[in-house]
Scaffold this motif. Structure first.
Motif, PDB file in Angstrom:
ATOM      1  N   UNK A   1      42.516  19.031  51.868  1.00  0.00           N
ATOM      2  CA  UNK A   1      43.680  20.191  52.156  1.00  0.00           C
ATOM      3  C   UNK A   1      43.271  20.991  52.848  1.00  0.00           C
ATOM      4  N   UNK A   2      43.968  21.902  53.539  1.00  0.00           N
ATOM      5  CA  UNK A   2      43.809  23.056  54.188  1.00  0.00           C
ATOM      6  C   UNK A   2      44.200  24.351  53.667  1.00  0.00           C
ATOM      7  N   UNK A   3      43.545  25.377  54.115  1.00  0.00           N
ATOM      8  CA  UNK A   3      43.936  26.762  53.436  1.00  0.00           C
ATOM      9  C   UNK A   3      43.779  27.561  54.393  1.00  0.00           C
ATOM     10  N   UNK A   4      44.921  28.605  54.393  1.00  0.00           N
ATOM     11  CA  UNK A   4      44.870  29.667  55.422  1.00  0.00           C
ATOM     12  C   UNK A   4      44.817  30.816  54.744  1.00  0.00           C
ATOM     13  N   UNK A   5      43.951  31.855  55.194  1.00  0.00           N
ATOM     14  CA  UNK A   5      43.777  33.274  54.643  1.00  0.00           C
ATOM     15  C   UNK A   5      44.094  34.021  56.015  1.00  0.00           C
ATOM     16  N   UNK A   6      44.908  35.192  55.659  1.00  0.00           N
ATOM     17  CA  UNK A   6      45.202  36.156  56.986  1.00  0.00           C
ATOM     18  C   UNK A   6      44.984  37.545  56.433  1.00  0.00           C
ATOM     19  N   UNK A   7      44.650  38.099  57.482  1.00  0.00           N
ATOM     20  CA  UNK A   7      44.403  39.814  57.134  1.00  0.00           C
ATOM     21  C   UNK A   7      45.213  40.547  58.401  1.00  0.00           C
ATOM     22  N   UNK A   8      46.426  40.923  58.391  1.00  0.00           N
ATOM     23  CA  UNK A   8      47.139  41.663  59.444  1.00  0.00           C
ATOM     24  C   UNK A   8      48.033  42.886  58.914  1.00  0.00           C
ATOM     25  N   UNK A   9      47.298  43.687  58.689  1.00  0.00           N
ATOM     26  CA  UNK A   9      47.820  44.673  57.552  1.00  0.00           C
ATOM     27  C   UNK A   9      48.901  45.480  58.464  1.00  0.00           C
ATOM     28  N   UNK A  10      48.951  45.385  59.655  1.00  0.00           N
ATOM     29  CA  UNK A  10      50.116  46.312  60.433  1.00  0.00           C
ATOM     30  C   UNK A  10      51.212  44.920  60.804  1.00  0.00           C
ATOM     31  N   UNK A  11      51.182  43.815  60.313  1.00  0.00           N
ATOM     32  CA  UNK A  11      52.140  42.731  60.400  1.00  0.00           C
ATOM     33  C   UNK A  11      52.012  42.050  61.821  1.00  0.00           C
ATOM     34  N   UNK A  12      51.077  42.300  62.401  1.00  0.00           N
ATOM     35  CA  UNK A  12      50.861  41.615  63.842  1.00  0.00           C
ATOM     36  C   UNK A  12      49.804  40.406  63.718  1.00  0.00           C
ATOM     37  N   UNK A  13      50.316  39.423  63.229  1.00  0.00           N
ATOM     38  CA  UNK A  13      49.642  38.309  62.765  1.00  0.00           C
ATOM     39  C   UNK A  13      48.505  37.716  63.916  1.00  0.00           C
ATOM     40  N   UNK A  14      49.188  37.631  65.008  1.00  0.00           N
ATOM     41  CA  UNK A  14      48.574  37.293  66.509  1.00  0.00           C
ATOM     42  C   UNK A  14      47.472  38.057  66.870  1.00  0.00           C
ATOM     43  N   UNK A  15      47.300  39.396  66.268  1.00  0.00           N
ATOM     44  CA  UNK A  15      46.265  40.266  66.466  1.00  0.00           C
ATOM     45  C   UNK A  15      45.354  40.353  65.502  1.00  0.00           C
ATOM     46  N   UNK A  16      45.655  39.764  64.360  1.00  0.00           N
ATOM     47  CA  UNK A  16      44.818  40.097  62.911  1.00  0.00           C
ATOM     48  C   UNK A  16      43.952  38.865  62.896  1.00  0.00           C
ATOM     49  N   UNK A  17      43.158  39.004  61.732  1.00  0.00           N
ATOM     50  CA  UNK A  17      42.074  37.954  61.465  1.00  0.00           C
ATOM     51  C   UNK A  17      42.915  36.845  60.531  1.00  0.00           C
ATOM     52  N   UNK A  18      42.418  35.654  60.865  1.00  0.00           N
ATOM     53  CA  UNK A  18      42.724  34.587  60.002  1.00  0.00           C
ATOM     54  C   UNK A  18      41.848  33.498  60.005  1.00  0.00           C
ATOM     55  N   UNK A  19      41.677  32.738  59.095  1.00  0.00           N
ATOM     56  CA  UNK A  19      40.919  31.480  58.918  1.00  0.00           C
ATOM     57  C   UNK A  19      41.485  30.582  58.325  1.00  0.00           C
ATOM     58  N   UNK A  20      41.150  29.132  58.916  1.00  0.00           N
ATOM     59  CA  UNK A  20      41.723  28.032  58.551  1.00  0.00           C
ATOM     60  C   UNK A  20      40.592  27.081  57.887  1.00  0.00           C
ATOM     61  N   UNK A  21      40.602  26.848  56.578  1.00  0.00           N
ATOM     62  CA  UNK A  21      39.649  26.252  55.968  1.00  0.00           C
ATOM     63  C   UNK A  21      39.967  24.619  55.512  1.00  0.00           C
ATOM     64  N   UNK A  22      39.020  23.748  55.990  1.00  0.00           N
ATOM     65  CA  UNK A  22      39.345  22.215  55.626  1.00  0.00           C
ATOM     66  C   UNK A  22      38.130  22.041  54.759  1.00  0.00           C
ATOM     67  N   UNK A  23      38.741  20.868  53.693  1.00  0.00           N
ATOM     68  CA  UNK A  23      37.711  20.611  52.724  1.00  0.00           C
ATOM     69  C   UNK A  23      38.792  19.956  51.485  1.00  0.00           C
ATOM     70  N   UNK A  24      37.871  19.599  50.442  1.00  0.00           N
ATOM     71  CA  UNK A  24      38.370  19.227  49.325  1.00  0.00           C
ATOM     72  C   UNK A  24      38.807  20.042  48.062  1.00  0.00           C
ATOM     73  N   UNK A  25      39.636  20.117  47.282  1.00  0.00           N
ATOM     74  CA  UNK A  25      39.798  20.861  46.189  1.00  0.00           C
ATOM     75  C   UNK A  25      39.243  20.138  44.866  1.00  0.00           C
ATOM     76  N   UNK A  26      38.748  20.715  44.332  1.00  0.00           N
ATOM     77  CA  UNK A  26      38.052  20.136  42.988  1.00  0.00           C
ATOM     78  C   UNK A  26      38.456  20.793  41.929  1.00  0.00           C
ATOM     79  N   UNK A  27      38.519  20.405  40.558  1.00  0.00           N
ATOM     80  CA  UNK A  27      38.920  20.947  39.398  1.00  0.00           C
ATOM     81  C   UNK A  27      37.835  21.764  38.745  1.00  0.00           C
ATOM     82  N   UNK A  28      37.877  22.827  38.332  1.00  0.00           N
ATOM     83  CA  UNK A  28      36.794  23.781  37.973  1.00  0.00           C
ATOM     84  C   UNK A  28      37.307  24.115  36.201  1.00  0.00           C
ATOM     85  N   UNK A  29      36.030  24.005  35.577  1.00  0.00           N
ATOM     86  CA  UNK A  29      36.253  24.126  34.007  1.00  0.00           C
ATOM     87  C   UNK A  29      36.546  25.687  34.011  1.00  0.00           C
ATOM     88  N   UNK A  30      37.424  25.868  33.011  1.00  0.00           N
ATOM     89  CA  UNK A  30      37.741  27.391  32.571  1.00  0.00           C
ATOM     90  C   UNK A  30      36.987  27.835  31.750  1.00  0.00           C
TER      91      UNK A  30
END
Length: 220
Positions: A66-95
């Motif tokens: 899967x991919x996972x995208x996190x963004x921090x654009x407090x003023x609404x300007x996504x292109x000037x804000x920070x973002x990170x795209x993660x690539x990897x595998x999701x695994x179940x976690x015991x509760x």
């Protein structure tokens, strides 16, 4: 371009909601994006709480990549804000009680979903990530480079949280959600904040001292 690993690390502690892109089963192979809340685990990996009936959960069971995208654009300007795209595998976690307790500090409203009984935790095992901090500030990192240090244990983190609560004098407008060797996740008057340390704290004593500085600054 080389980028400091602490930049995407802090971003993963700043954002509260991310976009999960799984592989659709029907039509097969297409990206299937969905938005959902997440919390960073002690290794800074996105931890999500999803229903067993959700389409993205079925997709992950069929193909955990899967991919996972996190963004921090407090003023609404996504292109000037920070973002990170993660690539990897999701695994179940015991509760486990530790996992539940930590997630609910970040997302207390999720308790009503846990009561339903069909929601499960998943965490992402990172392979690679791409961070963009604004124009000209971008680059790739291997997942292992995000944090080479051993994670803080649940008992150590809980001890710091209890100490923080006592030291803050019962100030309910300031809450420590989580702590790690690079910073502290706070909730201040209902809003989430990341307090970054000046450098990595390698032991409990230096972590404790860094949190004292954090409390002093937020009291002023």
């Amino acid at each position: 371009m080389n980028i400091p690993a602490h930049a995407p690390l802090h971003l993963l502690h700043t954002a509260a909601v991310g976009t999960l892109a799984t592989h659709a089963r029907q039509p097969e192979g297409f990206p299937y994006p969905s938005m959902l809340p997440f919390a960073p685990d002690p290794q800074h990996r996105p931890t999500i709480l999803v229903s067993r009936l959700a389409e993205h959960t079925h997709n992950l069971h069929a193909d955990p990549r899967a991919g996972f995208l996190a963004v921090d654009a407090p003023d609404g300007d996504v292109l000037s804000g920070q973002r990170v795209t993660l690539l990897g595998n999701f695994e179940p976690v015991d509760s486990t009680p530790e996992v539940v307790r930590r997630y609910l500090r970040y997302h207390p409203d999720a308790e009503r979903y846990l009561v339903l009984g069909d929601f499960t935790f998943w965490a992402m095992r990172l392979e690679r990530l791409r961070y963009i901090g604004g124009f000209g500030a971008m680059g790739w990192l291997d997942g292992a480079d995000l944090d080479p240090l051993p994670p803080l244990g649940f008992d150590e983190e809980n001890a710091l949280i209890e100490e923080f609560s006592r030291a803050s004098g019962g100030d309910r407008t300031l809450e420590l959600l989580g702590a790690d060797r690079y910073g502290a996740d706070l909730k201040r008057a209902g809003a989430r904040e990341r307090f970054a340390f000046d450098d990595a704290k390698l032991d409990f004593q230096t972590l404790h001292a860094a949190l004292e500085v954090c409390i002093q600054r937020h009291r002023n």
